[in-house]
Design an enzyme around this catalytic site. Structure first.
Site, PDB file in Angstrom:
ATOM      1  N   HIS A  74       4.387   7.459  14.452  1.00 53.34           N
ATOM      2  CA  HIS A  74       4.464   5.999  14.509  1.00 53.34           C
ATOM      3  C   HIS A  74       3.841   5.444  15.787  1.00 53.34           C
ATOM      4  O   HIS A  74       3.154   4.425  15.750  1.00 53.34           O
ATOM      5  CB  HIS A  74       5.925   5.564  14.422  1.00 53.34           C
ATOM      6  CG  HIS A  74       6.097   4.089  14.215  1.00 53.34           C
ATOM      7  ND1 HIS A  74       6.001   3.491  12.976  1.00 53.34           N
ATOM      8  CD2 HIS A  74       6.358   3.084  15.083  1.00 53.34           C
ATOM      9  CE1 HIS A  74       6.186   2.196  13.100  1.00 53.34           C
ATOM     10  NE2 HIS A  74       6.413   1.922  14.368  1.00 53.34           N
TER      11      HIS A  74
ATOM     12  N   TYR B 209       0.008   8.054  16.467  1.00 48.34           N
ATOM     13  CA  TYR B 209      -1.055   8.103  15.454  1.00 48.34           C
ATOM     14  C   TYR B 209      -1.756   9.463  15.446  1.00 48.34           C
ATOM     15  O   TYR B 209      -2.985   9.552  15.408  1.00 48.34           O
ATOM     16  CB  TYR B 209      -2.066   6.986  15.699  1.00 48.34           C
ATOM     17  CG  TYR B 209      -1.528   5.602  15.419  1.00 48.34           C
ATOM     18  CD1 TYR B 209      -1.762   4.988  14.202  1.00 48.34           C
ATOM     19  CD2 TYR B 209      -0.782   4.900  16.365  1.00 48.34           C
ATOM     20  CE1 TYR B 209      -1.268   3.722  13.923  1.00 48.34           C
ATOM     21  CE2 TYR B 209      -0.272   3.639  16.098  1.00 48.34           C
ATOM     22  CZ  TYR B 209      -0.530   3.051  14.878  1.00 48.34           C
ATOM     23  OH  TYR B 209      -0.038   1.801  14.601  1.00 48.34           O
TER      24      TYR B 209
ATOM     25  N   SER C 295       4.369  -1.940   8.941  1.00 49.00           N
ATOM     26  CA  SER C 295       5.244  -1.480   7.856  1.00 49.00           C
ATOM     27  C   SER C 295       6.680  -1.345   8.344  1.00 49.00           C
ATOM     28  O   SER C 295       6.931  -1.100   9.521  1.00 49.00           O
ATOM     29  CB  SER C 295       4.763  -0.122   7.349  1.00 49.00           C
ATOM     30  OG  SER C 295       4.864   0.850   8.379  1.00 49.00           O
ATOM     31  N   HIS C 296       7.610  -1.506   7.411  1.00 51.26           N
ATOM     32  CA  HIS C 296       9.011  -1.157   7.627  1.00 51.26           C
ATOM     33  C   HIS C 296       9.511  -0.487   6.353  1.00 51.26           C
ATOM     34  O   HIS C 296      10.535  -0.862   5.785  1.00 51.26           O
ATOM     35  CB  HIS C 296       9.844  -2.385   8.004  1.00 51.26           C
ATOM     36  CG  HIS C 296      10.551  -2.221   9.310  1.00 51.26           C
ATOM     37  ND1 HIS C 296      11.839  -2.631   9.543  1.00 51.26           N
ATOM     38  CD2 HIS C 296      10.155  -1.652  10.477  1.00 51.26           C
ATOM     39  CE1 HIS C 296      12.195  -2.351  10.781  1.00 51.26           C
ATOM     40  NE2 HIS C 296      11.191  -1.747  11.376  1.00 51.26           N
ATOM     41  N   ASN C 297       8.763   0.530   5.928  1.00 54.07           N
ATOM     42  CA  ASN C 297       9.015   1.163   4.641  1.00 54.07           C
ATOM     43  C   ASN C 297      10.301   1.987   4.621  1.00 54.07           C
ATOM     44  O   ASN C 297      11.170   1.796   3.776  1.00 54.07           O
ATOM     45  CB  ASN C 297       7.838   2.069   4.258  1.00 54.07           C
ATOM     46  CG  ASN C 297       6.526   1.329   4.227  1.00 54.07           C
ATOM     47  OD1 ASN C 297       6.493   0.109   4.058  1.00 54.07           O
ATOM     48  ND2 ASN C 297       5.421   2.047   4.390  1.00 54.07           N
TER      49      ASN C 297
ATOM     50  N   ASP D  93      -4.738  -4.374   8.976  1.00 52.07           N
ATOM     51  CA  ASP D  93      -4.428  -3.527   7.825  1.00 52.07           C
ATOM     52  C   ASP D  93      -3.140  -2.742   8.037  1.00 52.07           C
ATOM     53  O   ASP D  93      -2.633  -2.622   9.148  1.00 52.07           O
ATOM     54  CB  ASP D  93      -5.577  -2.574   7.484  1.00 52.07           C
ATOM     55  CG  ASP D  93      -5.939  -1.649   8.636  1.00 52.07           C
ATOM     56  OD1 ASP D  93      -5.044  -1.292   9.431  1.00 52.07           O
ATOM     57  OD2 ASP D  93      -7.110  -1.268   8.751  1.00 52.07           O
TER      58      ASP D  93
ATOM     59  N   GLY E 226      -3.757  -3.320  13.259  1.00 54.28           N
ATOM     60  CA  GLY E 226      -3.230  -2.662  12.078  1.00 54.28           C
ATOM     61  C   GLY E 226      -2.134  -1.667  12.386  1.00 54.28           C
ATOM     62  O   GLY E 226      -1.640  -1.570  13.517  1.00 54.28           O
ATOM     63  N   ASN E 227      -1.768  -0.931  11.368  1.00 53.90           N
ATOM     64  CA  ASN E 227      -0.653  -0.001  11.447  1.00 53.90           C
ATOM     65  C   ASN E 227      -0.876   1.093  10.416  1.00 53.90           C
ATOM     66  O   ASN E 227      -1.465   0.852   9.365  1.00 53.90           O
ATOM     67  CB  ASN E 227       0.658  -0.767  11.161  1.00 53.90           C
ATOM     68  CG  ASN E 227       1.869   0.125  11.044  1.00 53.90           C
ATOM     69  OD1 ASN E 227       2.528   0.158  10.020  1.00 53.90           O
ATOM     70  ND2 ASN E 227       2.178   0.873  12.087  1.00 53.90           N
TER      71      ASN E 227
END
Length: 733
Positions: free
Chosen positions: A44, A47, A90-92, A492, A529-530
């Site tokens: 996270h 990368y 994201s916070h998936n 993105d 992005g992330n």
């Protein structure tokens, strides 16, 4: 080495990575130091499996003010001394465990990324994926996520103006929750996140620190998860009312010269916030965890440094200005505490009172090992791409019923039951909101507007990661062109499974290559992005799902365009379309919904795409066309129906169908835009299309209260509207 495997697993460090740390340090790290490395070397924050691939994406543009990775968000110049700041994240995993709080804190985190740069947030967008709503667990996740997004964003007073929602079995146990925020700032007032200047002070402001969110970056977002009970403590709890105070206080602070930097506490909390800020300037930091205000008793130094408690910011305050900064925070009823200072020795030194509990070079913490494994195209993908579609029967005698089923599909039907839970008019900037190809927001004090969209198609990327990556960019840009906006920049969010698997890494690499190619051809830079990896449950990955959030600029807001037909008697014309696309049902919603298959080849002609978008944009600017809507999910028939629904006016369609009826009506060939115009201006549009070398196909006229395609479909407009308006609601039942 003597460290227990359980400790390494907890922070998602491999044995090889631990051995590398020992070698670089010349000693074994203590537990706090292991926590620092686990967080900053996590997928996270570090990368590890994507940074080398992300270098393929184009970033350069005269309008870009901040390069990706330099700051919390990207910034692009829109003229008049203003810039747009934007980011998607994201916070998936948190949302899979606690959907309300997972989604809510995802919104809170992305908003902090924007105002930490001195920009006022003016819009939220989201891109969501769930499993089929026929399953109770998926309905629970869906309702929780939607409520969390609305609950947090509405309290902040930031309009949620656009987004997308798709459903597929691949997301059943692992929903995707991607949140995007856009802000406006004066260029000259942009704030950086560097911790520089020996002796300058680190001031922590906002919520007290608790144990929520421990191992969120290293444990939750950097590995797959199987048992939600073990992960529940890693999900943060949000307080939007406190965040609103923090937002206003930080924006007031941004107008002063009291600070040298501002950084939010997101993933890995104080660890990433302070250490990454120091890394950007080559400085060091000393932090005394004993000075960090806590809301729980008995917290260790390890827990304080890794806590991901929400609504916290770190201000790097000029020495001597601390009382002035504190006065601003006091005014907004926010607690603030000096917890450390900037040094010039390049070390991260963590104290607990007089005791040193961690001391590590910042360069070592912020330079994790980078991996570039070999991705392999799996055999099963070849079989899907080369699947023979010819034996699949055509629509037969009743394409009208198929159109109604498509309009009622949860992947196409109206999202009003979702976005009515969001406040999309607050701040009174919104000119076009959810339900159109792109949202349009006026820029106060100017005649300009910005257009915003979020797009992604996991099914396409599953069938062909490279082409799917191209299409996600092309469709986002096409949506902006339909609104009358010139695309300026992309943020993105790349959602994939376990990158250590060769087929998943193949998907990741090929999608990024596709995105890069489309960005180069269409001249759109990626500014932020992330990457969200390890989106798997019990060994099964989600569809490879790159999501693109795109910003466009409209120089004159009076020239923006919408999808709805405008007047009886207007002509309906399709711009674009490759005459070779006589069989385009591969990868379509029609093929999955009606025939139960996710197979086939997908394709796009990027050169034609660029010309179609250019033609549409120029036609809008010249006032030639009255409406514009891109052809995407469900194909041409669905696009026409949506333009009728938006206007409440019917269609008298009349064109010669070439090849299969299902391909012509429901195939998802790319590079097509449906427009309407006054008959007197058809000649102008023909000349413009010829100049851009864009095919033009007359489809019929606007009028009446029926949806007609001569000899093929004859439906009342009420039937069409009912299917589309109630499809998602019925799926929920």
């Amino acid at each position: 080495m003597g460290i227990a495997k359980e400790i390494l697993d907890e922070v998602a460090l491999s044995r090889e990575e631990y051995d590398q740390i020992v070698q670089e340090l010349g000693r074994e790290p203590n537990l706090v130091e292991i926590g620092l490395f686990g967080s900053l070397w996590s997928e996270h924050c570090g990368y590890k499996h994507s940074k080398l691939l992300l270098k393929l994406l184009p970033h350069a543009s005269p309008n870009v003010l901040v390069n990706p990775g330099e700051e919390n968000a990207g910034a692009v110049d829109i003229g008049d001394g203003l810039c747009v700041v934007m980011k998607m994240e994201s916070h998936n995993h948190p949302s899979a465990i606690e959907p309300y709080q997972g989604a809510a804190t995802g919104v809170g985190g992305i908003v902090r990324d924007i105002f930490t740069m001195g920009a006022r947030p003016i819009a939220l967008l989201n891109s969501l994926r769930f499993g089929p709503l026929s399953e109770p667990r998926n309905r629970y996740l869906f309702n929780g996520v939607i409520s969390g997004i609305g609950g947090y964003g509405n309290c902040l007073g930031i309009p949620d103006v656009a987004g997308e929602v798709y459903f597929s079995p691949s997301y059943s146990a692992n929903p995707l929750v991607n949140a995007m925020c856009v802000g406006i700032a004066e260029k000259r007032k942009l704030i950086r996140s560097k911790a520089s200047g020996k002796g300058n002070l680190l001031m922590l402001v906002g919520a007290d620190t608790g144990r929520d969110g421990l191992h969120g970056a290293s444990g939750l977002a950097s590995r797959t998860f199987e048992d939600e009970r073990e992960m529940r403590p890693t999900v943060q709890v949000g307080n939007p009312f406190l965040e609103k105070l923090l937002l206003e206080a930080c924006l007031e602070l941004a107008g002063t010269d009291y600070i040298v930097g501002l950084q939010d506490l997101g993933a890995a909390g104080l660890t990433s916030s302070a250490i990454e800020a120091a890394s950007k300037s080559g400085a060091g930091v000393t932090i005394d965890v004993a000075k960090v205000p806590r809301r729980e008793e008995g917290m260790t130094s390890y827990e304080v440094m890794l806590s991901e408690s929400q609504e916290r910011m770190l201000a790097i305050v000029k020495k001597g200005c601390e009382d002035k900064v504190k006065a601003i925070f006091d005014k907004w009823d926010l607690r603030s505490d000096i917890i450390g200072h900037v040094t010039d020795d390049g070390m991260a030194r963590i104290m607990e009172g007089a005791r040193v509990v961690a001391e590590v070079p910042i360069d070592l913490l912020t330079n994790p090992p980078l991996y570039r494994p070999r991705g392999l195209k799996p055999d099963w993908l070849e079989a899907l791409q080369n699947f023979d579609l010819s034996p699949i029967p055509d629509v037969g005698k009743d394409p009208a019923s198929i159109l109604l089923r498509l309009l009622a599909s949860p992947n196409i039907a109206s999202r009003e039951c979702i976005y009515r839970q969001y406040d999309h008019q607050v701040q009174i900037n919104t000119a076009v909101t959810s339900g159109s190809d792109a949202a349009v927001l006026r820029i106060k004090g100017t005649n300009k507007a910005i257009a915003l969209t979020a797009d992604g198609n996991g099914r396409y990327c599953y069938l062909d990661p490279y082409t799917g990556g191209i299409i996600v960019v092309a469709e986002a840009a096409r949506n902006l062109a339909c609104a009358g906006a010139k695309p300026l920049a992309i943020t993105d969010c790349l959602n994939f499974g376990n990158p250590e698997k060769t087929d998943v890494y193949y998907q990741l690499e090929q999608c990024i290559r596709g995105i890069a190619q489309a960005c180069k051809v269409l001249s759109i830079p990626v500014i932020s992005g992330n990457v969200s990896l390890y989106n798997e449950t019990k060994g099964e990955p989600v569809y490879p799902t790159p999501v693109v959030g795109m910003l466009g600029l409209i120089e004159d807001i009076d020239l923006h365009c919408t999808i709805g037909f405008k007047s009886e008697g207007d002509l309906v014309v399709m711009l674009g379309g490759d005459e070779r696309d006589t069989d385009s049902i591969g990868g379509s919603e029609y093929l999955e919904l009606i025939r139960g298959k996710v197979v086939g080849a997908i394709s796009i002609n990027l050169d034609l795409e660029k010309r179609v978008q250019g033609c549409c944009l120029e036609a809008i600017r010249r006032g030639i066309i009255c409406s514009a809507h891109d052809c995407s999910d469900g194909g041409l028939a669905v696009a026409l129906a949506e333009s009728c629904i938006a206007s409440g006016i019917g269609l008298k369609g009349k064109w010669k169908i070439k090849g299969r009826i299902d391909s012509d009506l429901f195939g998802e060939a790319q590079s097509r835009i449906v427009v309407s115009l006054k008959p007197a201006r058809l000649g102008e549009l023909r000349k413009l299309a010829a100049m851009h070398k864009v095919p033009l196909r007359e489809l019929g006229t606007v009028g009446g209260k029926r949806f007609l395609i001569k000899g093929v479909v004859d439906l009342s407009l009420d039937e069409v509207v009912d299917a589309w308006e109630n499809g998602l609601k019925k799926a929920m039942e």
